[in-house]
Design an enzyme around this catalytic site. Sequence first.
Site, PDB file in Angstrom:
ATOM      1  N   HIS A 256      -3.358   7.019   1.862  1.00  0.00           N
ATOM      2  CA  HIS A 256      -3.773   5.680   1.435  1.00  0.00           C
ATOM      3  C   HIS A 256      -5.156   5.420   2.033  1.00  0.00           C
ATOM      4  O   HIS A 256      -5.382   5.627   3.228  1.00  0.00           O
ATOM      5  CB  HIS A 256      -2.752   4.656   1.929  1.00  0.00           C
ATOM      6  CG  HIS A 256      -3.240   3.254   1.812  1.00  0.00           C
ATOM      7  ND1 HIS A 256      -3.806   2.763   0.661  1.00  0.00           N
ATOM      8  CD2 HIS A 256      -3.273   2.233   2.720  1.00  0.00           C
ATOM      9  CE1 HIS A 256      -4.164   1.507   0.859  1.00  0.00           C
ATOM     10  NE2 HIS A 256      -3.851   1.167   2.097  1.00  0.00           N
TER      11      HIS A 256
ATOM     12  N   CYS B 276       0.818  -1.224   0.000  1.00  0.00           N
ATOM     13  CA  CYS B 276       0.000   0.000   0.000  1.00  0.00           C
ATOM     14  C   CYS B 276       0.851   1.274   0.000  1.00  0.00           C
ATOM     15  O   CYS B 276       0.328   2.361  -0.213  1.00  0.00           O
ATOM     16  CB  CYS B 276      -0.940  -0.008   1.193  1.00  0.00           C
ATOM     17  SG  CYS B 276      -1.987  -1.463   1.207  1.00  0.00           S
TER      18      CYS B 276
ATOM     19  N   ASN C 225     -10.215  -0.419   0.053  1.00  0.00           N
ATOM     20  CA  ASN C 225      -8.749  -0.279   0.061  1.00  0.00           C
ATOM     21  C   ASN C 225      -8.189  -0.943  -1.203  1.00  0.00           C
ATOM     22  O   ASN C 225      -8.208  -2.162  -1.319  1.00  0.00           O
ATOM     23  CB  ASN C 225      -8.217  -0.946   1.331  1.00  0.00           C
ATOM     24  CG  ASN C 225      -6.706  -0.957   1.418  1.00  0.00           C
ATOM     25  OD1 ASN C 225      -6.007  -0.681   0.433  1.00  0.00           O
ATOM     26  ND2 ASN C 225      -6.186  -1.290   2.570  1.00  0.00           N
TER      27      ASN C 225
HETATM   28  O1  UT7 Z   1      -3.751  -1.266   3.485  1.00  0.00           O
HETATM   29  C1  UT7 Z   1      -3.250  -2.046   4.494  1.00  0.00           C
HETATM   30  C2  UT7 Z   1      -3.348  -1.367   5.742  1.00  0.00           C
HETATM   31  N1  UT7 Z   1      -4.377  -1.975   6.558  1.00  0.00           N
HETATM   32  C3  UT7 Z   1      -5.034  -1.220   7.404  1.00  0.00           C
HETATM   33  O2  UT7 Z   1      -4.847  -0.037   7.464  1.00  0.00           O
HETATM   34  C4  UT7 Z   1      -5.995  -1.885   8.347  1.00  0.00           C
HETATM   35  C5  UT7 Z   1      -5.975  -1.163   9.667  1.00  0.00           C
HETATM   36  N2  UT7 Z   1      -6.941  -1.714  10.588  1.00  0.00           N
HETATM   37  C6  UT7 Z   1      -8.274  -1.451  10.487  1.00  0.00           C
HETATM   38  O3  UT7 Z   1      -8.697  -0.740   9.598  1.00  0.00           O
HETATM   39  C7  UT7 Z   1      -9.182  -2.013  11.533  1.00  0.00           C
HETATM   40  O4  UT7 Z   1      -8.403  -2.610  12.559  1.00  0.00           O
HETATM   41  C8  UT7 Z   1     -10.201  -3.062  10.988  1.00  0.00           C
HETATM   42  C9  UT7 Z   1     -11.227  -2.369  10.139  1.00  0.00           C
HETATM   43  C10 UT7 Z   1      -9.461  -4.125  10.195  1.00  0.00           C
HETATM   44  C11 UT7 Z   1     -10.924  -3.728  12.154  1.00  0.00           C
HETATM   45  O5  UT7 Z   1     -11.573  -2.735  12.943  1.00  0.00           O
HETATM   46  P1  UT7 Z   1     -11.405  -2.758  14.525  1.00  0.00           P
HETATM   47  O6  UT7 Z   1     -12.243  -1.661  15.060  1.00  0.00           O
HETATM   48  O7  UT7 Z   1      -9.924  -2.721  14.825  1.00  0.00           O
HETATM   49  O8  UT7 Z   1     -12.047  -4.135  14.895  1.00  0.00           O
HETATM   50  P2  UT7 Z   1     -11.392  -5.335  15.682  1.00  0.00           P
HETATM   51  O9  UT7 Z   1     -10.438  -6.077  14.822  1.00  0.00           O
HETATM   52  O10 UT7 Z   1     -10.912  -4.824  17.011  1.00  0.00           O
HETATM   53  O11 UT7 Z   1     -12.647  -6.245  15.906  1.00  0.00           O
HETATM   54  C12 UT7 Z   1     -13.755  -5.823  16.722  1.00  0.00           C
HETATM   55  C13 UT7 Z   1     -14.829  -6.879  16.674  1.00  0.00           C
HETATM   56  C14 UT7 Z   1     -14.293  -8.292  16.907  1.00  0.00           C
HETATM   57  O12 UT7 Z   1     -15.250  -8.991  17.657  1.00  0.00           O
HETATM   58  P3  UT7 Z   1     -15.085  -9.168  19.255  1.00  0.00           P
HETATM   59  O13 UT7 Z   1     -13.766  -9.879  19.424  1.00  0.00           O
HETATM   60  O14 UT7 Z   1     -15.050  -7.772  19.807  1.00  0.00           O
HETATM   61  O15 UT7 Z   1     -16.274  -9.967  19.623  1.00  0.00           O
HETATM   62  C15 UT7 Z   1     -14.229  -8.883  15.540  1.00  0.00           C
HETATM   63  O16 UT7 Z   1     -14.367 -10.293  15.530  1.00  0.00           O
HETATM   64  O17 UT7 Z   1     -15.423  -6.902  15.383  1.00  0.00           O
HETATM   65  C16 UT7 Z   1     -15.408  -8.255  14.877  1.00  0.00           C
HETATM   66  N3  UT7 Z   1     -15.291  -8.161  13.430  1.00  0.00           N
HETATM   67  C17 UT7 Z   1     -16.370  -8.048  12.634  1.00  0.00           C
HETATM   68  N4  UT7 Z   1     -17.686  -8.011  12.886  1.00  0.00           N
HETATM   69  C18 UT7 Z   1     -18.499  -7.872  11.848  1.00  0.00           C
HETATM   70  C19 UT7 Z   1     -14.167  -8.155  12.663  1.00  0.00           C
HETATM   71  N5  UT7 Z   1     -14.496  -8.030  11.375  1.00  0.00           N
HETATM   72  C20 UT7 Z   1     -15.850  -7.960  11.326  1.00  0.00           C
HETATM   73  C21 UT7 Z   1     -16.780  -7.830  10.274  1.00  0.00           C
HETATM   74  N6  UT7 Z   1     -18.074  -7.775  10.583  1.00  0.00           N
HETATM   75  N7  UT7 Z   1     -16.390  -7.727   8.987  1.00  0.00           N
END
Ligand code: UT7
Length: 332
Positions: free
Chosen positions: A258, A116, A288
């Site tokens: 990005h 990225c 993305n």
């Molecule tokens: O270009 C490459 C660079 N990549 C990035 O910049 C990614 C950077 N990271 C992010 O954008 C975020 O961390 C994500 C969007 C990937 C995830 O968001 P988050 O607020 O950090 O969520 P999380 O990983 O802390 O997950 C929170 C909850 C979890 O459930 P529990 O453990 O709290 O019960 C996940 O299992 O959300 C759950 N979860 C989902 N729920 C519904 C994870 N993905 C999903 C989903 N739909 N698609």
Amino acid sequence: MTSVGAGVRVIGSGAATAPQCLTNEDLSQMVDTSDEWIWTRTGIGQRQLCTEETSLAMLAAEAGRQALSAAQLDPQALDLIILATSTPDDLFGSAGQVQQLLGAERAVAFDLTAACSGFVFALTTAAQFIRTGAYRNILVIGADVLSRWVDWSDRSTCVLFGDGAGAVLLQASDETDNLLAFDLYTNGSLNSCLNLPYQGQPKTLIADKQVTQGNYQPISMNGREVYRFAVARVPEVIEKVLFQAQCQTSDIDWLILHQANQRIMDAVGERLKIPAERILSNLAHYGNTSAASIPLALDEAVRQGKIKPGDLLALSGFGAGLSWGAALLRWG
Ligand code: UT7
């Protein structure tokens, strides 16, 4: 050869989007997710995906063609094509195919892999060839088809990515140097946070000689870690390029980050005190798109008449490596 000490100007931009649209609603039929979760956590509403008929090279060449047309430059005038991609059609590189599709026979062409961060890395690489006097006209393309490498059953990653391509055309200038500053970084100790790894099985050739053969595994990402990294490093690197160029945040007309997550863009904007209306975002439509995301957002804003000649653009890419970087660019 042009004269040593030439400056860099951008003379055109282009973009190409993939043909099919996958909405959040569509995704909620595939994995346990919802439009509400994706929208509030990422700012993504839909993404465009390639079909079997659309190759990475085709997408990249279309973006390049548009940039050439915007600049009214003949493909034969190109000296170099740098294709920033992590998803080539061919592991030996796809830039050669792009050269052929564009009919740019004079140009040397190579791939650059920096995920990225690829577009910012390629842009600054191209600038070095211009500044040393080696080349005069360089096409820089960021293109990725991550849909090929997403695990479509993994809700934590499959909702994020889309396919696309964007391009800018750089030209040597004796009057001006519009790349005011750049700064690039890699922290390999965080490499395991975001990978698309090769996994091979041992294959015995003869009694005591063994190799491995296999394939690439789908994208794996520690989302929280990458999020923390981006929110810390991106404002810092933008402050560094501003300092190098002796500019203030208030001098930035457009911040083009990005397009990974709207919350990351908002957090960077808040930290740098750059108002939301000066931060370009097209994440809602494309998700993305990796190396394509910055030039895609840039080209859209140019065609909408938002970005005008003389505007100061701060570009920043970040991602796998983990790598990150920023460039301060005067448009036109
Ligand atoms: O270009 C490459 C660079 N990549 C990035 O910049 C990614 C950077 N990271 C992010 O954008 C975020 O961390 C994500 C969007 C990937 C995830 O968001 P988050 O607020 O950090 O969520 P999380 O990983 O802390 O997950 C929170 C909850 C979890 O459930 P529990 O453990 O709290 O019960 C996940 O299992 O959300 C759950 N979860 C989902 N729920 C519904 C994870 N993905 C999903 C989903 N739909 N698609």
